[in-house]
Write a protein that holds these residues in place. Structure first.
Motif, mmCIF file in Angstrom:
data_model
loop_
_atom_site.group_PDB
_atom_site.id
_atom_site.type_symbol
_atom_site.label_atom_id
_atom_site.label_comp_id
_atom_site.label_asym_id
_atom_site.label_seq_id
_atom_site.Cartn_x
_atom_site.Cartn_y
_atom_site.Cartn_z
ATOM 1 N N THR A 1 0.836 -1.207 0.000
ATOM 2 C CA THR A 1 0.000 0.000 0.000
ATOM 3 C C THR A 1 0.867 1.251 0.000
ATOM 4 O OG1 THR A 1 -1.708 -1.206 1.209
ATOM 5 C CG2 THR A 1 -1.838 1.202 1.228
ATOM 6 N N ALA A 2 1.964 1.236 0.757
ATOM 7 C CA ALA A 2 2.870 2.390 0.781
ATOM 8 C C ALA A 2 3.441 2.660 -0.605
ATOM 9 C CB ALA A 2 3.991 2.148 1.790
ATOM 10 N N ALA A 3 3.816 1.604 -1.323
ATOM 11 C CA ALA A 3 4.346 1.788 -2.683
ATOM 12 C C ALA A 3 3.278 2.368 -3.606
ATOM 13 C CB ALA A 3 4.860 0.445 -3.219
ATOM 14 N N VAL A 4 2.046 1.862 -3.498
ATOM 15 C CA VAL A 4 0.953 2.361 -4.335
ATOM 16 C C VAL A 4 0.699 3.838 -4.058
ATOM 17 C CG1 VAL A 4 -1.534 2.205 -4.756
ATOM 18 C CG2 VAL A 4 -0.162 0.119 -4.639
ATOM 19 N N MET A 5 0.617 4.197 -2.789
ATOM 20 C CA MET A 5 0.302 5.590 -2.442
ATOM 21 C C MET A 5 1.456 6.517 -2.817
ATOM 22 S SD MET A 5 -2.671 5.042 -1.563
ATOM 23 C CE MET A 5 -3.061 6.775 -1.353
ATOM 24 N N LEU A 6 2.676 6.037 -2.684
ATOM 25 C CA LEU A 6 3.819 6.864 -3.078
ATOM 26 C C LEU A 6 3.770 7.161 -4.570
ATOM 27 C CD1 LEU A 6 6.481 8.204 -2.216
ATOM 28 C CD2 LEU A 6 7.631 6.030 -2.640
ATOM 29 N N CYS A 7 3.474 6.143 -5.371
ATOM 30 C CA CYS A 7 3.354 6.352 -6.818
ATOM 31 C C CYS A 7 2.167 7.245 -7.143
ATOM 32 C CB CYS A 7 3.199 5.003 -7.520
ATOM 33 S SG CYS A 7 4.681 3.973 -7.493
ATOM 34 N N TYR A 8 1.064 7.070 -6.405
ATOM 35 C CA TYR A 8 -0.134 7.885 -6.646
ATOM 36 C C TYR A 8 0.166 9.369 -6.390
ATOM 37 C CZ TYR A 8 -4.879 9.694 -6.121
ATOM 38 O OH TYR A 8 -6.024 10.434 -6.240
ATOM 39 N N PHE A 9 0.788 9.660 -5.257
ATOM 40 C CA PHE A 9 1.105 11.047 -4.934
ATOM 41 C C PHE A 9 2.112 11.629 -5.917
ATOM 42 C CE2 PHE A 9 -0.249 9.920 -0.474
ATOM 43 C CZ PHE A 9 -1.387 10.706 -0.504
ATOM 44 N N LEU A 10 3.039 10.802 -6.385
ATOM 45 C CA LEU A 10 4.064 11.290 -7.308
ATOM 46 C C LEU A 10 3.436 11.777 -8.603
ATOM 47 C CD1 LEU A 10 7.077 11.645 -7.965
ATOM 48 C CD2 LEU A 10 7.064 9.316 -8.873
ATOM 49 N N PHE A 11 2.583 10.952 -9.220
ATOM 50 C CA PHE A 11 2.036 11.387 -10.509
ATOM 51 C C PHE A 11 0.989 12.493 -10.336
ATOM 52 C CE2 PHE A 11 -1.731 8.653 -10.162
ATOM 53 C CZ PHE A 11 -2.659 9.304 -10.958
ATOM 54 N N LYS A 12 0.386 12.593 -9.136
ATOM 55 C CA LYS A 12 -0.530 13.710 -8.896
ATOM 56 C C LYS A 12 0.231 15.013 -8.661
ATOM 57 C CE LYS A 12 -4.459 13.543 -8.445
ATOM 58 N NZ LYS A 12 -5.549 13.744 -9.432
ATOM 59 N N VAL A 13 1.302 14.950 -7.874
ATOM 60 C CA VAL A 13 2.083 16.149 -7.597
ATOM 61 C C VAL A 13 2.762 16.665 -8.862
ATOM 62 C CG1 VAL A 13 4.148 16.988 -6.393
ATOM 63 C CG2 VAL A 13 2.452 15.638 -5.156
ATOM 64 N N VAL B 1 1.369 3.282 -10.795
ATOM 65 C CA VAL B 1 0.495 2.777 -9.729
ATOM 66 C C VAL B 1 0.128 1.322 -9.980
ATOM 67 C CG1 VAL B 1 -1.716 3.079 -8.554
ATOM 68 C CG2 VAL B 1 -0.414 5.082 -9.293
ATOM 69 N N ILE B 2 -0.309 1.016 -11.185
ATOM 70 C CA ILE B 2 -0.736 -0.361 -11.451
ATOM 71 C C ILE B 2 0.451 -1.314 -11.499
ATOM 72 C CG2 ILE B 2 -2.794 0.407 -12.670
ATOM 73 C CD1 ILE B 2 -1.455 -0.096 -15.287
ATOM 74 N N THR B 3 1.653 -0.787 -11.773
ATOM 75 C CA THR B 3 2.841 -1.647 -11.763
ATOM 76 C C THR B 3 3.115 -2.199 -10.373
ATOM 77 O OG1 THR B 3 3.800 -0.383 -13.596
ATOM 78 C CG2 THR B 3 5.306 -1.720 -12.303
ATOM 79 N N LEU C 1 10.277 2.312 -7.322
ATOM 80 C CA LEU C 1 9.683 2.749 -6.065
ATOM 81 C C LEU C 1 9.212 1.559 -5.232
ATOM 82 C CD1 LEU C 1 7.687 5.929 -7.201
ATOM 83 C CD2 LEU C 1 9.828 5.817 -5.913
ATOM 84 N N THR C 2 8.652 0.542 -5.885
ATOM 85 C CA THR C 2 8.252 -0.649 -5.142
ATOM 86 C C THR C 2 9.469 -1.333 -4.540
ATOM 87 O OG1 THR C 2 6.392 -0.962 -6.660
ATOM 88 C CG2 THR C 2 7.018 -2.840 -5.291
ATOM 89 N N THR D 1 12.477 -2.799 0.228
ATOM 90 C CA THR D 1 13.801 -3.045 0.790
ATOM 91 C C THR D 1 14.149 -2.076 1.915
ATOM 92 O OG1 THR D 1 14.753 -1.654 -0.971
ATOM 93 C CG2 THR D 1 14.726 -4.048 -1.324
ATOM 94 N N SER D 2 13.284 -1.113 2.195
ATOM 95 C CA SER D 2 13.536 -0.127 3.242
ATOM 96 C C SER D 2 12.655 -0.333 4.468
ATOM 97 C CB SER D 2 13.326 1.296 2.693
ATOM 98 O OG SER D 2 14.163 1.547 1.587
ATOM 99 N N ILE D 3 11.421 -0.770 4.257
ATOM 100 C CA ILE D 3 10.472 -0.945 5.351
ATOM 101 C C ILE D 3 10.314 -2.435 5.646
ATOM 102 C CG2 ILE D 3 8.128 -0.471 6.156
ATOM 103 C CD1 ILE D 3 7.978 1.764 4.097
ATOM 104 N N TRP D 4 10.630 -2.845 6.867
ATOM 105 C CA TRP D 4 10.515 -4.257 7.259
ATOM 106 C C TRP D 4 11.101 -5.186 6.197
ATOM 107 C CZ3 TRP D 4 4.908 -2.677 8.162
ATOM 108 C CH2 TRP D 4 4.726 -2.194 9.457
#
Length: 605
Positions: free
Chosen positions: A358-370, A380-382, A491-492, A497-500
């Protein structure tokens, strides 16, 4: 300091190329049928003018099955499940329309739920396909704030699954073989390879035999299950094939054991023409969809114990045991019962995987929106395609993903430049898409070590060339979508590789315990039929353990520095592989049981 990686765990360029070119039994037919399905889906999308026809084509590539029964069942199940999801999304539309924060919350909750289902339930990999379509629909709705357009976006999202599901049900029933045919062909392939190992035991044949053995009986058991569901075959025939599939695994294991005896320090064993001829004749019968009966035990002289055991096995190859008592090993190999896995709500790794995804999805979502760059929404779908539970899996397949995306993108952009301007009709366009799909399907139907590249080739190629309706020369869209795919991959990878970060090394010991448990059951089997079942289970467990060690060996040096037993685990799996074959030889039975106990004591130290 990082520990050295065993050479046998490296996926060398030569081995990678062998896997790409490997003419595995049934691979070409499977690839052609999958290509036909993707092309039909593209044709339907062009006729109905369905926007984003790349997604239905990709869903078909990801979900298409080998046999007609599984295709029908999967197509119906996916459509019913997605119909429920769409019904729920109609309620979400009222909450998210013109409410950006609600849209963000809904995207996060849906991603979290689907990632959890993909990790902790039997819905994998369908969960990721559903999540991909649902989240894409929410993004499309956000770009179409008018209520009527939002409703139309939901209906199109339903078509993204309805079209592939319908093609799987209708076309799959016509062009795909029966599961019984696939079962008899799989048995024949093992017999053919066994004969080849006895006649000419080269390194390539031994590598192919090892790969086929590590499949165990799982794939064949699924074909048998689907054949029973088909209700076209006699119960007696299916029972004979049930016993034959286990016999084929044991036959290949014994042939592989015999081929191991060919070393430079030992004389070349005498060829056994009678045994090789019997194996070839049996394979020919299975290839025709039938099975042999009253098999005469071939005469072998001056042969090794493995060859003698193989010859004696053939006389009861298709003779099922009198008792129909279910075997524990068979239940274990067919997978856990129930919708959720036994540790679904007790193992924190499932929740952590869902949170990271979910963190990867939201990070990609915010990136293309910003960035206000709608063209890279493919990032996002990747995320739903590339997320994997351990760091070793992420790293080992990252190269496949990136290379697959680059190859697919190059195919897409190259076709836009070279071919699109010269296409005069829809037939030429479909032919071009079929050729590109065939390459993706061929890679996807190969070994699991390269299959991810096929998915990425298909995703990049479809997203590059399927924009609007008919041929297009818009290279901007292709460029943006490929950039989105690469961003989603990186990003995924960064998030996982950074979180848990989860190491595949932590799972090796449990997989080895499963292997030793299967070997103990194999050595203590009281009947030949039970022995065959446990032999197949041991081979499947070995495949899981070997893959876990391969994934651990691919992890970064700072993680391998904390893997003190990696080399010993690798040696242990090699010893266990030999014991899984020797346990089928009566002359080596007692020594094999002793060696298994020794391995278990070594693992517990």
């Amino acid at each position: 300091m990082a520990l050295p990686v065993p050479d046998t765990l490296h996926l060398t360029l030569a081995r990678f190329w062998r896997l790409v070119c490997d003419p595995a039994p049934g691979r070409l037919g499977y690839s052609l049928r999958m290509t036909c399905a993707c092309t039909v889906v593209i044709l339907i999308c062009e006729i109905w003018q369905v926007p984003e026809g790349a997604l239905p084509a990709f869903v078909t590539l990801a979900l298409w099955q080998k046999d007609r029964v599984t295709n029908v069942v999967a197509g119906i199940a996916v459509n019913l499940l997605f119909a429920v999801v769409i019904f729920l999304m109609f309620g979400l539309v009222h909450l998210t329309l013109d409410h950006p924060l609600n849209l963000v919350a809904a995207t996060a909750l849906l991603s979290l739920g689907f990632f959890f289902l993909g990790s902790a339930s039997k819905l994998k990999p369908v969960a990721y396909m559903l999540a991909l379509i649902v989240v894409y629909a929410l993004i499309a709705i956000d770009q179409a704030p008018v209520g009527e357009l939002a409703t139309r976006a939901l209906l199109y999202a339903d078509l993204f699954i309805l079209i592939p599901g319908g093609v799987m049900v209708v076309l799959g029933a016509f062009i795909c073989p029966s599961p019984k045919t696939l079962l008899t062909q799989a048995i024949a392939a093992r017999l053919r390879l066994s004969a080849h190992l006895l006649q000419q035991p080269d390194a390539l044949a031994q590598e192919q035999a090892t790969a086929m053995l590590r499949e165990g009986a799982g794939t064949m058991l699924k074909s048998l299950k689907m054949a029973k569901l088909e209700k076209l075959w006699r119960t007696q025939d299916l029972q004979c094939l049930h016993h034959a599939l286990y016999s084929s695994v044991a036959t290949l294991a014994l042939a592989h054991a015999a081929s191991r005896e060919n070393t430079p320090l030992q004389p070349q064993p005498q060829p056994q023409p009678s045994l090789i001829q019997t194996l070839s004749q049996m394979a020919a019968i299975f290839e025709k969809g039938d099975y042999p009966t009253d098999i005469t035990m071939p005469v072998v002289s001056g042969a090794s114990p493995a060859v003698h055991s193989l010859a004696s096995l053939l006389s009861t190859f298709t003779t099922p045991p009198q008792s129909n008592k279910p075997q524990t090993a068979e239940k274990d190999e067919s997978g856990p019962s129930g919708f959720f896995f036994p540790d679904a709500f007790t193992n924190p790794e499932h929740v952590r995987f869902a949170v990271k995804g979910t963190a990867a999805v939201m990070l990609c979502y915010f990136l293309f929106k910003v960035l206000a760059w709608p063209g890279i929404h493919t990032c996002v779908i990747t995320c739903f395609i590339v997320a994997l539970p351990t760091m070793g899996e992420m790293i080992s397949k990252l190269t496949l993903r990136i290379s697959g995306a680059l190859v697919g993108g190059a195919m897409g952009i190259g076709s836009l430049i070279v071919l699109m301007p010269h296409l005069q009709n829809s037939a030429a366009f479909l032919a071009m898409m079929a050729v590109g799909s065939l390459l993706a399907c061929w890679i996807k139907t190969g070994d699991e070590r390269i299959a991810y590249a096929g998915l990425q080739i298909g995703l990049a190629f479809f997203l590059s060339d399927l924009k609007g309706y008919g041929p297009t020369t818009d290279m901007t869209t292709a460029r943006d979508r490929i950039i989105g795919i690469l961003l989603g991959n990186f990003l995924t990878y960064a998030v996982f590789t950074s979180i848990w970060p989860t190491s595949a090394y932590d799972k090796i010991k449990d997989t080895l315990k499963t292997v030793l448990h299967a070997l103990h059951a194999l050595c203590s089997a009281t009947t030949p039929a039970e022995q065959l079942v446990h032999a197949a289970a041991a081979q499947a467990a070995l495949g899981t353990a070997e893959r876990a060690i391969e994934f651990a060996a691919m992890e970064p040096p700072h993680m391998r520095a904390h893997m003190p037993h990696l080399q010993s685990y690798h040696s242990m799996t090699q010893d266990a592989a030999v014991l899984a074959e020797d346990a089928l030889i009566p002359a080596l039975h007692s020594d094999t049981a002793h060696q298994v106990t020794r391995l278990e004591q070594g693992l517990l130290k």
